[in-house]
Write a protein that holds these residues in place. Sequence first.
Motif, PDB file in Angstrom:
ATOM      1  N   UNK A 243       2.318   2.066  -3.242  1.00 33.77           N
ATOM      2  CA  UNK A 243       1.302   2.569  -4.170  1.00 33.77           C
ATOM      3  C   UNK A 243       0.864   3.980  -3.817  1.00 33.77           C
ATOM      4  N   UNK A 244       1.520   4.578  -2.816  1.00 30.56           N
ATOM      5  CA  UNK A 244       1.277   5.982  -2.525  1.00 30.56           C
ATOM      6  C   UNK A 244       0.408   6.246  -1.309  1.00 30.56           C
ATOM      7  N   UNK A 245       0.021   5.195  -0.575  1.00 36.52           N
ATOM      8  CA  UNK A 245      -0.865   5.410   0.561  1.00 36.52           C
ATOM      9  C   UNK A 245      -0.089   5.939   1.763  1.00 36.52           C
TER      10      UNK A 245
ATOM     11  N   UNK B 158      -3.974   6.190   5.567  1.00 32.24           N
ATOM     12  CA  UNK B 158      -4.733   5.488   4.527  1.00 32.24           C
ATOM     13  C   UNK B 158      -4.457   3.985   4.571  1.00 32.24           C
TER      14      UNK B 158
ATOM     15  N   UNK C  39       0.012   2.745 -11.347  1.00 35.50           N
ATOM     16  CA  UNK C  39       0.345   4.118 -10.989  1.00 35.50           C
ATOM     17  C   UNK C  39       1.447   4.694 -11.882  1.00 35.50           C
TER      18      UNK C  39
ATOM     19  N   UNK D 235       0.833  -1.202   0.000  1.00 34.27           N
ATOM     20  CA  UNK D 235       0.000   0.000   0.000  1.00 34.27           C
ATOM     21  C   UNK D 235       0.868   1.252   0.000  1.00 34.27           C
TER      22      UNK D 235
ATOM     23  N   UNK E 266      -7.485   1.447   5.038  1.00 38.51           N
ATOM     24  CA  UNK E 266      -7.865   0.702   3.836  1.00 38.51           C
ATOM     25  C   UNK E 266      -7.274  -0.701   3.772  1.00 38.51           C
TER      26      UNK E 266
ATOM     27  N   UNK F  36      -6.055   6.061  -4.431  1.00 32.19           N
ATOM     28  CA  UNK F  36      -5.274   6.847  -3.476  1.00 32.19           C
ATOM     29  C   UNK F  36      -4.909   8.206  -4.094  1.00 32.19           C
ATOM     30  N   UNK F  37      -4.611   8.191  -5.390  1.00 34.42           N
ATOM     31  CA  UNK F  37      -4.232   9.432  -6.063  1.00 34.42           C
ATOM     32  C   UNK F  37      -5.440  10.287  -6.425  1.00 34.42           C
TER      33      UNK F  37
ATOM     34  N   UNK G 197      -6.235   0.300  -6.587  1.00 35.26           N
ATOM     35  CA  UNK G 197      -5.875   0.887  -5.288  1.00 35.26           C
ATOM     36  C   UNK G 197      -5.056   2.177  -5.409  1.00 35.26           C
ATOM     37  N   UNK G 198      -3.943   2.084  -6.141  1.00 35.26           N
ATOM     38  CA  UNK G 198      -3.057   3.244  -6.254  1.00 35.26           C
ATOM     39  C   UNK G 198      -3.726   4.429  -6.927  1.00 35.26           C
TER      40      UNK G 198
END
Lengths: 295, 319
Positions: free
Chosen positions: A173-175, A179, B149, A170, A183, B101-102, B97-98
């Motif tokens: 992936x940028x969380x 978050x 992403x 996560x 999540x 989030x963005x 998911x990614x």
Amino acid sequence: MSAASRLQRFGLRGIALFYLTALLVVPVGIIFWKTFEDGIGPPLEAITSPEGLHAFWLTILCVGIAVPLNTIFGVLTALVLVRHKFRGKAVINSLIDLPFAVSPVVIGLALILIWGQDGWFGGFLEDAGFQVIYAVPGMILATIFVSLPFVVREVMPVLQEIGTDQEQAAETLGASPRQTFWKVTLPAIRWGVAYGVVLATARALGEFGAVSVVSGKIGGQTETLPIFVENEYTNFNLAGAYAAAIVLAILALAVLFSMNMLQRRARKSEDSGDDGDETPVTTGVFVPHPIEKEA
Amino acid sequence: MAIEVKDVTKRFGDFVALDDVSINVPDGGLTALLGPSGSGKSTLLRVIAGLEEPDEGQVLISGEDSTETRVQDRNVGFVFQHYAAFKHMTVFNNIAFGLKIRGEGNGEIKERVRQLIELVHLKGFENRFPNQLSGGQRQRMALARALAVEPRVLLLDEPFGALDAKVRQELRTWLRRLHDEVHVTTIFVTHDQEEAMEVAEQIIVMNDGRIEQSGGPRDLYEHPASEFVMSFVGPAHRLGTEWVRPHDVEIRHEPNGQTIEALVDRIVHLGFEVRVELTLQDGDHFSVQLTRDQVDELELKEGQIVFVRPRQTKTFASA
């Protein structure tokens, strides 16, 4: 199957059933029978009396504050204990079990030593007009104390099992950490949390010892359902005692039933290979890989 | 250079996982980090991703010093050996998911996920949960999730390590083709030299937390810089101070002055290739790789005494 092994099997079952019946089913059943011995009138009257209703709502209040607090605290503590390394971790880890080990009466007395009129904090709080012991705040504290370990203990093994891979994925992936928690981590431990909440609720509902020591047992003021049952019983109001006992039993049974449902759901998701490793596909129709066709 | 690692050292307690490591990975390439377990290759990958913090040194991604950049801001795609699938989410939501989030729009997310699902051959599996997929499918989902992403670099940590041999082989070929389509700079970690040679353009060989050698597959095989690389990349035997590849050995029935005497222990038929297992006079075991025709021509039998001569050997300054 041979006669001997059949006998053995039924013999074992018989012993198990007898044990459960004699020690669990009969006592609980007898309460139901005793309550309605003289019809529905007396028990209904007792339970809808102002004291009875007050005890019911006070019980709900104690559970309603203690369980959510212990849930938030429990998840945080489990995260810290599983994910972080620090000095004194082992000590904290064993402290969590203290409420299991210490008799509830001792817990009650300890609370009095701290919050009572002559206790460490009790004196000046009472001067300020805030009474803890022999009042509702003390009872809530006692309930929190006894139901504290459940969420922590249920969540810790789940956290250990899921590991940190999903959380790290996560993050890549940028969380943000927040978050990731909401999540990924929380959904992954949800069955553990739910199970812990159920157990904590059951414990908080039925707590007698610690709460009774700090309550002062004032009818209509500091009586939870278990204390109400005892008071009615010692005052020879058997109908009231039994009626309140039944309400408690129903609440507890409802909690236990929901626990059973949770266990089933959790097991179901485990059975379908939820451990994420090389386990073969056990659900769904098998569809060959597209690339297998290419090869 | 897409990725530059400069003088990175990483310790775990007393254990030195990375010892002053520097590497360069060219833009758009497919690079393998090859080494035995404990050689530091996974740690190096995790340092590049930001999942581990180096004790010393720098990591540059696309020329920018990223050493202090948090994982979530590095924009790297990472694929884990055990998939790290979000088990409570469907395939669609895992891949999305990614993007979620963005804060991408729903329409864009749908379109992008649709493309990725096609790219990794998971069409029709959108609403499945990870536990309803096979290992290979989970790993392709994880790859799509990482690619969603549009990362600057794609990092794969033993991506096929948990899969069985057949699926492994298929995924290797597939990864190679995928890379030709997507062209994202990719580093993957493996302990399997065959996998590294088959998939990568550049191989970085690691041992004991250090870089042994880097270069193309053929380069490493033909010009190993150390005994370690010689023995780790492809099969090799040591004869005294010399190293020899099993296919660089001649077998004859008569001695010719340069040959060594050997006993044929076993002849193993592996299809086109035949492995002849020998015992030398000093008791060393040694095997030679021949073709089926060569074995027929020599009429080799188990229990025979033969004479062998290395055609090509390598010696290394004592390591």
